[in-house]
Design a protein around this motif. Structure first.
Motif, PDB file in Angstrom:
ATOM      1  N   ASP A 108       0.817  -1.217   0.000  1.00 13.47           N
ATOM      2  CA  ASP A 108       0.000   0.000   0.000  1.00 13.47           C
ATOM      3  C   ASP A 108       0.856   1.275   0.000  1.00 13.47           C
ATOM      4  N   ALA A 109       1.871   1.312  -0.896  1.00  9.98           N
ATOM      5  CA  ALA A 109       2.769   2.473  -1.051  1.00  9.98           C
ATOM      6  C   ALA A 109       3.608   2.753   0.198  1.00  9.98           C
ATOM      7  N   MET A 110       3.817   1.698   1.021  1.00 12.58           N
ATOM      8  CA  MET A 110       4.660   1.830   2.213  1.00 12.58           C
ATOM      9  C   MET A 110       5.707   0.722   2.190  1.00 12.58           C
ATOM     10  N   VAL A 111       6.872   0.993   2.794  1.00  8.69           N
ATOM     11  CA  VAL A 111       7.877  -0.059   2.932  1.00  8.69           C
ATOM     12  C   VAL A 111       8.268  -0.178   4.403  1.00  8.69           C
ATOM     13  N   LEU A 112       8.361  -1.420   4.863  1.00  6.04           N
ATOM     14  CA  LEU A 112       8.712  -1.699   6.257  1.00  6.04           C
ATOM     15  C   LEU A 112      10.120  -2.293   6.298  1.00  6.04           C
ATOM     16  N   CYS A 113      10.960  -1.797   7.208  1.00  4.58           N
ATOM     17  CA  CYS A 113      12.272  -2.417   7.416  1.00  4.58           C
ATOM     18  C   CYS A 113      12.653  -2.233   8.877  1.00  4.58           C
ATOM     19  N   HIS A 114      13.730  -2.907   9.311  1.00  3.86           N
ATOM     20  CA  HIS A 114      14.138  -2.773  10.716  1.00  3.86           C
ATOM     21  C   HIS A 114      15.150  -1.639  10.895  1.00  3.86           C
ATOM     22  N   GLY A 115      16.316  -1.739  10.256  1.00  2.00           N
ATOM     23  CA  GLY A 115      17.341  -0.699  10.355  1.00  2.00           C
ATOM     24  C   GLY A 115      17.192   0.283   9.212  1.00  2.00           C
ATOM     25  N   THR A 116      17.628  -0.160   8.023  1.00  2.00           N
ATOM     26  CA  THR A 116      17.331   0.558   6.782  1.00  2.00           C
ATOM     27  C   THR A 116      16.805  -0.479   5.793  1.00  2.00           C
ATOM     28  N   ILE A 117      16.369  -0.020   4.638  1.00  3.27           N
ATOM     29  CA  ILE A 117      15.789  -0.931   3.640  1.00  3.27           C
ATOM     30  C   ILE A 117      16.789  -2.019   3.251  1.00  3.27           C
ATOM     31  N   ASN A 118      18.070  -1.660   3.166  1.00  2.00           N
ATOM     32  CA  ASN A 118      19.075  -2.621   2.706  1.00  2.00           C
ATOM     33  C   ASN A 118      19.909  -3.253   3.817  1.00  2.00           C
ATOM     34  N   ASP A 119      19.755  -2.804   5.067  1.00  5.92           N
ATOM     35  CA  ASP A 119      20.639  -3.296   6.130  1.00  5.92           C
ATOM     36  C   ASP A 119      19.908  -3.272   7.479  1.00  5.92           C
ATOM     37  N   LEU A 120      19.581  -4.455   7.979  1.00  7.43           N
ATOM     38  CA  LEU A 120      18.815  -4.489   9.233  1.00  7.43           C
ATOM     39  C   LEU A 120      19.649  -4.092  10.444  1.00  7.43           C
ATOM     40  N   ASN A 121      20.994  -3.984  10.266  1.00  5.89           N
ATOM     41  CA  ASN A 121      21.870  -3.576  11.368  1.00  5.89           C
ATOM     42  C   ASN A 121      22.190  -2.083  11.391  1.00  5.89           C
ATOM     43  N   ARG A 122      21.787  -1.343  10.347  1.00 10.23           N
ATOM     44  CA  ARG A 122      22.190   0.064  10.274  1.00 10.23           C
ATOM     45  C   ARG A 122      21.183   0.974  10.976  1.00 10.23           C
ATOM     46  N   TYR A 123      21.711   1.921  11.763  1.00 17.71           N
ATOM     47  CA  TYR A 123      20.861   2.893  12.458  1.00 17.71           C
ATOM     48  C   TYR A 123      20.661   4.133  11.600  1.00 17.71           C
ATOM     49  N   ILE A 124      19.470   4.699  11.623  1.00 18.57           N
ATOM     50  CA  ILE A 124      19.236   5.997  10.992  1.00 18.57           C
ATOM     51  C   ILE A 124      19.269   7.040  12.102  1.00 18.57           C
ATOM     52  N   ILE A 125      20.428   7.705  12.224  1.00 23.61           N
ATOM     53  CA  ILE A 125      20.627   8.696  13.288  1.00 23.61           C
ATOM     54  C   ILE A 125      21.145  10.011  12.709  1.00 23.61           C
ATOM     55  N   SER A 126      22.268   9.957  11.984  1.00 25.77           N
ATOM     56  CA  SER A 126      22.910  11.185  11.507  1.00 25.77           C
ATOM     57  C   SER A 126      22.205  11.725  10.264  1.00 25.77           C
ATOM     58  N   PRO A 127      22.451  12.995   9.918  1.00 24.07           N
ATOM     59  CA  PRO A 127      21.868  13.537   8.671  1.00 24.07           C
ATOM     60  C   PRO A 127      22.236  12.689   7.450  1.00 24.07           C
ATOM     61  N   ARG A 128      23.451  12.140   7.452  1.00 19.81           N
ATOM     62  CA  ARG A 128      23.850  11.303   6.329  1.00 19.81           C
ATOM     63  C   ARG A 128      23.010  10.017   6.272  1.00 19.81           C
ATOM     64  N   ASP A 129      22.772   9.410   7.456  1.00 18.81           N
ATOM     65  CA  ASP A 129      21.922   8.209   7.509  1.00 18.81           C
ATOM     66  C   ASP A 129      20.543   8.512   6.929  1.00 18.81           C
ATOM     67  N   VAL A 130      20.020   9.686   7.279  1.00 19.69           N
ATOM     68  CA  VAL A 130      18.671  10.059   6.826  1.00 19.69           C
ATOM     69  C   VAL A 130      18.659  10.217   5.302  1.00 19.69           C
ATOM     70  N   ARG A 131      19.673  10.900   4.783  1.00 20.17           N
ATOM     71  CA  ARG A 131      19.748  11.054   3.312  1.00 20.17           C
ATOM     72  C   ARG A 131      19.865   9.695   2.634  1.00 20.17           C
ATOM     73  N   ASP A 132      20.711   8.824   3.204  1.00 20.05           N
ATOM     74  CA  ASP A 132      20.867   7.480   2.631  1.00 20.05           C
ATOM     75  C   ASP A 132      19.559   6.692   2.730  1.00 20.05           C
ATOM     76  N   GLY A 133      18.835   6.892   3.830  1.00 23.59           N
ATOM     77  CA  GLY A 133      17.551   6.213   4.006  1.00 23.59           C
ATOM     78  C   GLY A 133      16.571   6.593   2.900  1.00 23.59           C
ATOM     79  N   PHE A 134      16.504   7.884   2.590  1.00 21.25           N
ATOM     80  CA  PHE A 134      15.636   8.327   1.493  1.00 21.25           C
ATOM     81  C   PHE A 134      16.139   7.811   0.145  1.00 21.25           C
ATOM     82  N   ALA A 135      17.475   7.781  -0.021  1.00 19.44           N
ATOM     83  CA  ALA A 135      18.045   7.299  -1.294  1.00 19.44           C
ATOM     84  C   ALA A 135      17.697   5.823  -1.511  1.00 19.44           C
ATOM     85  N   GLU A 136      17.764   5.017  -0.443  1.00 20.90           N
ATOM     86  CA  GLU A 136      17.402   3.592  -0.560  1.00 20.90           C
ATOM     87  C   GLU A 136      15.917   3.443  -0.912  1.00 20.90           C
ATOM     88  N   MET A 137      15.120   4.320  -0.357  1.00 22.97           N
ATOM     89  CA  MET A 137      13.679   4.294  -0.631  1.00 22.97           C
ATOM     90  C   MET A 137      13.414   4.618  -2.105  1.00 22.97           C
TER      91      MET A 137
END
Ligand code: ZN
Length: 244
Positions: free
Chosen positions: A109-138
């Motif tokens: 339904d136009a949503m994606v579920l993941c634990h850490g990030t879409i490509n890495d369940l061990n990665r944290y989304i904390i820093s501005p770079r993590d956030v940008r990478d999170g959107f890029a993976e999306m």
């Protein structure tokens, strides 16, 4: 359509029951889980069975992966390692197989579920770079997803990407912009780490176009007593009351 999103339950049955009761009270029928059903807490099997009996779809968390025997607790701190090996030793074969079969991501339904990030369940989304990478993976997913739910940090937080850039969105309730992309972390059910010990989750109201964060008080002492009785590290009980 409304979706309740829960994450990082960590074997805390008292917190999970309180959150499900609140979601039922809100009349939200669709519940999604972002993984780490087990680890740290004293009731891993009961939490798995409750998630399964309610038919709640879940992705795999890093603790679920180690509990299922698919990875070793290489990056776990001593208390986390002790708890996950205790968990691994007491899971039924059926519950271990359930964890091992959890998908790394779910798109619906136009949503994606993941634990850490879409490509890495061990990665944290904390820093501005993590956030940008999170959107890029999306965006690289190639699916028309506008909302990505992630957990793992145990801190509720919401980011939006629009034509002006990437921003953190503050507030308990947010109107979802038509042309924005969102990274939403519901916080943790069973071990919040933002200084508020109450269990955390969010509700996305697709029709109404809102994301709302919720906190639920639960019987922390009940879970602490179960942790101590199980012989798990005392810090795991202490931190529940601190929300750290
Ligand atoms: Zn976790």
């Amino acid at each position: 359509m409304r979706y309740a999103v829960i994450s990082d339950i960590h074997g805390n049955l008292a917190a999970l029951q309180a959150v499900l009761e609140r979601i039922d009270g809100l009349g939200v029928g669709s519940i999604l889980c972002l993984g780490d059903i087990v680890g740290y807490g004293p009731d891993p099997g009961e939490c798995i069975e409750l998630i399964r009996s309610r038919g709640i779809p879940s992705v795999m968390g890093n603790h679920d992966q180690v509990a299922a025997g698919l990875a070793d607790p290489v990056y776990f701190n001593p208390a986390a390692r002790e708890a996950i090996l205790w968990t691994r030793g007491r899971l039924t074969r059926e519950n271990a197989a359930y964890l091992a079969d959890l998908p790394r991501r779910i798109v619906l339904d136009a949503m994606v579920l993941c634990h850490g990030t879409i490509n890495d369940l061990n990665r944290y989304i904390i820093s501005p770079r993590d956030v940008r990478d999170g959107f890029a993976e999306m965006e690289a997913l190639g699916e028309a997803t506008r909302l990505c739910y992630h957990g793992h940090t145990h801190v509720p937080i919401l980011f939006r990407k629009d034509r002006f850039g990437v921003h953190r969105v503050l507030g308990q309730e947010t109107a979802v912009a038509e042309n924005g992309l969102y990274l939403a972390n519901p916080g943790s059910v069973g071990q919040p780490r933002d200084g508020d010990p109450a269990a955390s989750f969010l509700v996305y109201d697709k029709g109404g176009g809102t994301i709302t964060f919720f906190r639920v008080a639960y019987d922390i002492a009940a879970c602490q007593n179960r942790i101590i009785a199980a012989g798990l590290p005392g810090w795991l009980a202490t931190r529940l009351a601190l929300g750290r």
